[in-house]
Structures are given as structure tokens and as C-alpha cells.
Design a protein around this motif. Structure first.
Motif, PDB file in Angstrom:
ATOM      1  N   VAL A  34     -22.046 -17.310  -5.863  1.00  0.00           N
ATOM      2  CA  VAL A  34     -20.857 -17.631  -5.078  1.00  0.00           C
ATOM      3  C   VAL A  34     -20.514 -16.456  -4.173  1.00  0.00           C
ATOM      4  O   VAL A  34     -20.484 -15.303  -4.612  1.00  0.00           O
ATOM      5  CB  VAL A  34     -19.654 -17.926  -6.007  1.00  0.00           C
ATOM      6  CG1 VAL A  34     -18.415 -18.273  -5.194  1.00  0.00           C
ATOM      7  CG2 VAL A  34     -19.999 -19.031  -6.992  1.00  0.00           C
ATOM      8  N   CYS A  35     -20.245 -16.758  -2.926  1.00  0.00           N
ATOM      9  CA  CYS A  35     -19.800 -15.731  -1.990  1.00  0.00           C
ATOM     10  C   CYS A  35     -18.273 -15.669  -2.023  1.00  0.00           C
ATOM     11  O   CYS A  35     -17.611 -16.686  -1.766  1.00  0.00           O
ATOM     12  CB  CYS A  35     -20.282 -16.046  -0.579  1.00  0.00           C
ATOM     13  SG  CYS A  35     -19.689 -14.826   0.608  1.00  0.00           S
ATOM     14  N   PRO A  36     -17.691 -14.510  -2.300  1.00  0.00           N
ATOM     15  CA  PRO A  36     -16.239 -14.418  -2.395  1.00  0.00           C
ATOM     16  C   PRO A  36     -15.534 -14.401  -1.040  1.00  0.00           C
ATOM     17  O   PRO A  36     -14.321 -14.535  -0.996  1.00  0.00           O
ATOM     18  CB  PRO A  36     -16.031 -13.083  -3.125  1.00  0.00           C
ATOM     19  CG  PRO A  36     -17.215 -12.267  -2.733  1.00  0.00           C
ATOM     20  CD  PRO A  36     -18.361 -13.237  -2.593  1.00  0.00           C
ATOM     21  N   CYS A  37     -16.281 -14.241   0.041  1.00  0.00           N
ATOM     22  CA  CYS A  37     -15.639 -14.142   1.356  1.00  0.00           C
ATOM     23  C   CYS A  37     -15.206 -15.501   1.899  1.00  0.00           C
ATOM     24  O   CYS A  37     -14.059 -15.674   2.294  1.00  0.00           O
ATOM     25  CB  CYS A  37     -16.566 -13.436   2.334  1.00  0.00           C
ATOM     26  SG  CYS A  37     -16.786 -11.694   1.917  1.00  0.00           S
ATOM     27  N   HIS A  38     -16.132 -16.446   1.945  1.00  0.00           N
ATOM     28  CA  HIS A  38     -15.791 -17.773   2.480  1.00  0.00           C
ATOM     29  C   HIS A  38     -16.302 -18.866   1.563  1.00  0.00           C
ATOM     30  O   HIS A  38     -16.460 -20.011   1.989  1.00  0.00           O
ATOM     31  CB  HIS A  38     -16.345 -17.944   3.895  1.00  0.00           C
ATOM     32  CG  HIS A  38     -16.032 -16.796   4.807  1.00  0.00           C
ATOM     33  ND1 HIS A  38     -16.964 -15.862   5.178  1.00  0.00           N
ATOM     34  CD2 HIS A  38     -14.866 -16.421   5.388  1.00  0.00           C
ATOM     35  CE1 HIS A  38     -16.409 -14.949   5.966  1.00  0.00           C
ATOM     36  NE2 HIS A  38     -15.133 -15.261   6.106  1.00  0.00           N
ATOM     37  N   TYR A  39     -16.651 -18.503   0.346  1.00  0.00           N
ATOM     38  CA  TYR A  39     -16.951 -19.460  -0.737  1.00  0.00           C
ATOM     39  C   TYR A  39     -18.186 -20.325  -0.528  1.00  0.00           C
ATOM     40  O   TYR A  39     -18.216 -21.463  -0.986  1.00  0.00           O
ATOM     41  CB  TYR A  39     -15.710 -20.306  -1.053  1.00  0.00           C
ATOM     42  CG  TYR A  39     -14.540 -19.424  -1.365  1.00  0.00           C
ATOM     43  CD1 TYR A  39     -14.527 -18.680  -2.545  1.00  0.00           C
ATOM     44  CD2 TYR A  39     -13.500 -19.264  -0.463  1.00  0.00           C
ATOM     45  CE1 TYR A  39     -13.482 -17.800  -2.805  1.00  0.00           C
ATOM     46  CE2 TYR A  39     -12.456 -18.396  -0.723  1.00  0.00           C
ATOM     47  CZ  TYR A  39     -12.459 -17.669  -1.901  1.00  0.00           C
ATOM     48  OH  TYR A  39     -11.438 -16.802  -2.154  1.00  0.00           O
ATOM     49  N   SER A  40     -19.178 -19.798   0.139  1.00  0.00           N
ATOM     50  CA  SER A  40     -20.461 -20.488   0.116  1.00  0.00           C
ATOM     51  C   SER A  40     -21.016 -20.405  -1.297  1.00  0.00           C
ATOM     52  O   SER A  40     -20.783 -19.428  -2.027  1.00  0.00           O
ATOM     53  CB  SER A  40     -21.450 -19.842   1.090  1.00  0.00           C
ATOM     54  OG  SER A  40     -21.123 -20.192   2.417  1.00  0.00           O
ATOM     55  N   MET A  41     -21.742 -21.439  -1.691  1.00  0.00           N
ATOM     56  CA  MET A  41     -22.337 -21.481  -3.029  1.00  0.00           C
ATOM     57  C   MET A  41     -23.821 -21.784  -2.909  1.00  0.00           C
ATOM     58  O   MET A  41     -24.231 -22.637  -2.119  1.00  0.00           O
ATOM     59  CB  MET A  41     -21.642 -22.535  -3.884  1.00  0.00           C
ATOM     60  CG  MET A  41     -20.187 -22.194  -4.119  1.00  0.00           C
ATOM     61  SD  MET A  41     -19.390 -23.297  -5.274  1.00  0.00           S
ATOM     62  CE  MET A  41     -17.692 -22.774  -5.082  1.00  0.00           C
TER      63      MET A  41
ATOM     64  N   THR B 250     -25.909 -15.417   3.296  1.00  0.00           N
ATOM     65  CA  THR B 250     -26.557 -15.676   4.580  1.00  0.00           C
ATOM     66  C   THR B 250     -25.560 -16.053   5.683  1.00  0.00           C
ATOM     67  O   THR B 250     -25.962 -16.246   6.822  1.00  0.00           O
ATOM     68  CB  THR B 250     -27.612 -16.787   4.438  1.00  0.00           C
ATOM     69  OG1 THR B 250     -26.992 -17.951   3.884  1.00  0.00           O
ATOM     70  CG2 THR B 250     -28.747 -16.329   3.546  1.00  0.00           C
ATOM     71  N   HIS B 251     -24.279 -16.145   5.364  1.00  0.00           N
ATOM     72  CA  HIS B 251     -23.281 -16.406   6.399  1.00  0.00           C
ATOM     73  C   HIS B 251     -22.940 -15.118   7.142  1.00  0.00           C
ATOM     74  O   HIS B 251     -23.256 -14.965   8.308  1.00  0.00           O
ATOM     75  CB  HIS B 251     -22.024 -17.047   5.790  1.00  0.00           C
ATOM     76  CG  HIS B 251     -20.939 -17.278   6.792  1.00  0.00           C
ATOM     77  ND1 HIS B 251     -19.620 -16.987   6.537  1.00  0.00           N
ATOM     78  CD2 HIS B 251     -20.979 -17.754   8.064  1.00  0.00           C
ATOM     79  CE1 HIS B 251     -18.899 -17.278   7.609  1.00  0.00           C
ATOM     80  NE2 HIS B 251     -19.693 -17.753   8.532  1.00  0.00           N
ATOM     81  N   MET B 252     -22.308 -14.170   6.452  1.00  0.00           N
ATOM     82  CA  MET B 252     -21.924 -12.925   7.111  1.00  0.00           C
ATOM     83  C   MET B 252     -22.205 -11.695   6.256  1.00  0.00           C
ATOM     84  O   MET B 252     -21.652 -10.619   6.509  1.00  0.00           O
ATOM     85  CB  MET B 252     -20.442 -12.969   7.496  1.00  0.00           C
ATOM     86  CG  MET B 252     -20.145 -14.012   8.574  1.00  0.00           C
ATOM     87  SD  MET B 252     -18.402 -14.079   9.039  1.00  0.00           S
ATOM     88  CE  MET B 252     -18.222 -12.538   9.903  1.00  0.00           C
ATOM     89  N   GLY B 253     -23.026 -11.861   5.228  1.00  0.00           N
ATOM     90  CA  GLY B 253     -23.507 -10.706   4.501  1.00  0.00           C
ATOM     91  C   GLY B 253     -22.657 -10.193   3.365  1.00  0.00           C
ATOM     92  O   GLY B 253     -22.920  -9.115   2.832  1.00  0.00           O
ATOM     93  N   CYS B 254     -21.652 -10.905   2.945  1.00  0.00           N
ATOM     94  CA  CYS B 254     -20.884 -10.462   1.780  1.00  0.00           C
ATOM     95  C   CYS B 254     -21.766 -10.537   0.533  1.00  0.00           C
ATOM     96  O   CYS B 254     -22.642 -11.394   0.442  1.00  0.00           O
ATOM     97  CB  CYS B 254     -19.661 -11.345   1.581  1.00  0.00           C
ATOM     98  SG  CYS B 254     -18.376 -11.082   2.805  1.00  0.00           S
ATOM     99  N   PRO B 255     -21.526  -9.677  -0.443  1.00  0.00           N
ATOM    100  CA  PRO B 255     -22.325  -9.724  -1.667  1.00  0.00           C
ATOM    101  C   PRO B 255     -21.932 -10.917  -2.535  1.00  0.00           C
ATOM    102  O   PRO B 255     -20.750 -11.099  -2.837  1.00  0.00           O
ATOM    103  CB  PRO B 255     -22.008  -8.396  -2.364  1.00  0.00           C
ATOM    104  CG  PRO B 255     -20.713  -7.959  -1.786  1.00  0.00           C
ATOM    105  CD  PRO B 255     -20.616  -8.535  -0.404  1.00  0.00           C
TER     106      PRO B 255
HETATM  107  S1  FES Z   1     -19.924 -14.257   4.119  1.00  0.00           S
HETATM  108 FE1  FES Z   1     -18.987 -16.134   4.696  1.00  0.00          FE
HETATM  109  S2  FES Z   1     -19.533 -17.500   3.115  1.00  0.00           S
HETATM  110 FE2  FES Z   1     -20.448 -15.651   2.564  1.00  0.00          FE
END
Ligand code: FES
Length: 156
Positions: free
Chosen positions: A102-109, A88-93
Motif C-alpha cells: 500500500v502506498c501511503p501517499c495516494h493509496y495505490s495498492m 510507481t505513481h510518484m515514488g513514495c515508499p
Molecule cells: S505516490 Fe501516489 S499513489 Fe503512491
């Protein structure tokens, strides 16, 4: 107000406006979701995510059997859940690791046992959960999306 809460309120509220004693529908969001078979119970293993697309081919999602009861979980142990796989930050899988998403782009969990709650990182809203239904044959169906999928103005 979070995006999830907004969508929940929108879906539940179907706001009514009373004018001249007659109720009128002011807002009727498009909530017609397809029921899509994701897997059968026989295919689901604890800790082994099953990727799928929902509500359409351009929307990656993930089915999980957590091995512990979860919010919105289905199955005998109430531990089978599904979520949009787009952070939900920038759409990374997002990826399933160690019981969390875990989001591998900016490590949201995100916690899949708590409705996709974001508990760490840059994402400010929960992962949209996909309610599931199991039929008599053990087929698991995706039935809706609770929350707005990243990058969309509407889910369907
Ligand atoms: S896209 Fe930035 S934390 Fe997931």
C-alpha cells in the motif's frame, strides 16, 4: 503498453536486424544486474517484510514471504517475492499491510502475489518485481529488476 511490458519486451527481444544476410544487434539494453544477498531462508517469516536496497543503495526494496504461492515466488512454497518499494505513481515508499503493498501517499495498492499488479489507486503500472534465487545454503539473492524503478531512466 505498460512500462513492465516494455521492459520485458526489451529484455527478451534484443532486437535483431538482418542486413545482407548478417544479423546485427540494434538494441542491447544494459541488463547487467548484480546478485545481492538479501537474507537467508532461516530469517524469513510469513508476513514480516525484510527491507533491502537493490540494485544499489539508493533504491529501496522489500522482500516478502506471503504464505501462499505467488507469481515469481521462490522457496518450497513459492511464496517468497521481492519488489521495488517505490510506488510507481510518484515514488513514495510502499508498505506491506494485510497481504498487499500500500502506498501511503495516494493509496495505490499492489498485489505481491500477482507480480506487483496495481489494482487500486493512481499508479498506472505494476511495482517492479525483483527476481530471486536461492542457493544451496538457503541464501536468497536479488538478481534483476523486472520493470523500470520509479524516477529512473534506467535501473543500472
Ligand atoms: S505516490 Fe501516489 S499513489 Fe503512491
Amino acid at each position: 503498453m505498460t512500462r513492465r511490458r516494455f521492459v520485458q519486451l526489451s529484455a527478451a527481444a534484443t532486437a535483431l536486424f538482418t542486413a545482407g544476410g548478417k544479423a546485427q544487434l540494434l538494441y542491447a539494453p544494459s541488463l547487467t544486474y548484480p546478485a545481492v544477498k538479501v537474507a537467508n531462508l532461516a530469517q524469513v517469516r510469513t508476513g514480516e517484510p525484510i527491507p533491502f536496497n537493490y540494485p544499489d543503495a539508493s533504491s529501496p526494496a522489500i522482500l516478502l514471504k506471503l504464505g501462499r504461492p505467488a507469481m515469481g515466488g521462490v522457496g518450497r512454497e513459492r511464496d517468497i517475492v521481492a519488489f521495488s518499494a517505490l510506488c510507481t505513481h510518484m515514488g513514495c515508499p510502499v508498505q506491506y499491510k494485510g497481504g498487499r503493498l500500500v502506498c501511503p501517499c495516494h493509496y495505490s495498492m499492489f498485489d505481491p502475489a500477482k507480480g506487483g499488479q496495481c489494482y487500486q489507486g493512481l499508479a498506472s503500472s505494476w511495482l517492479p518485481q525483483i527476481p530471486l534465487r536461492i542457493d544451496a545454503k538457503g541464501d536468497i539473492y536479488a538478481t534483476a529488476v523486472m520493470g523500470l524503478i520509479w524516477g529512473r531512466a534506467k535501473n543500472v
